[in-house]
Design an enzyme around this catalytic site. Sequence first.
Site: not given
Length: 311
Positions: A123, A149-151
């Site tokens: 990530r 950016i999503s969790k």
Amino acid sequence: MSSQDSPKGRRGGQFPLRLDQVSAPAARRLVDPDQVVPPGVVGRKAAPVGAAASSRLVTPPAHQPMLRPQRPVSEAARDQRLVHSPSGLGLDSAGVRRRMVERLQQGGVQDPRVLMAMDAVERHAFVDTALAGQAYEDTSLPIGLGQTISKPSSVARMIELLCQRPNAAAESPTPLGRVLEIGTGCGYQAAVLARLAKQVISIERLKPLHEKARHHLRALHAHNLRLVYGDGMLGHGPNAPYDCIIAAAGGQNLPQSWLDQLAPCGRLVAPIEDARGGGQSLLIVDRLVSGELVHSTQEAVHFVPLKSGVV
């Protein structure tokens, strides 16, 4: 003693001497008996303080191999990798991703295929360098142009819900089949999806983010992943229908194009605004074999607003 046998006679001999005229014992007598020579050391020995500097020959034992002036390049490169190989808590180590996956599992994500995919994708490679230290925390991070950016927990949860679609093969390594992703963003979720799908079509309306994702994903060489620059609210008709549709942005209603492009036994997972509380929650839509659409609402989430058009 003749003049030829005396030291003076030898010094007055003819030069150069042949190699066979110098015997090993004669060479060893040039070394002081009280001088200690460490094993394997050959060459010049430092003279004691106050003594005249002189060159002293040292003959190594017969069993002692001569030191080589240098090693092959391949061996040096190998040793360098061993010295500097990453380990511990570095962002590029497997350990830090494994701890993230352990937290996801503790939070309720149980599908081993999803956990393995989350463990495999770095990530930190998808966020700005200044934010890399937060890459494996369970938080969304800005990626520019008002997007995030999503969790990790949101990514894992939504993908796990897709894996549970009706008639999906429980043990298949590609349970998602053909996937349409709405909102590529920086490309992180697309990279995870690509490890669980036969094909991923990911569409992004913001040109700079589309290019950023293309840059990030180029190193993966994922042949089953295709990035499209376009309006996500329209879906992507040329490759429809899709077994799974996942959206990284939420609006008041689902676009009809998404529903039209969902295949029989397909599943759509997307955030949608909750009319009761004003927040967002996850919406699941399943298309049955008969073509009927069935929906259910899951937990509360928070995603960027869904917008139309390209920029």
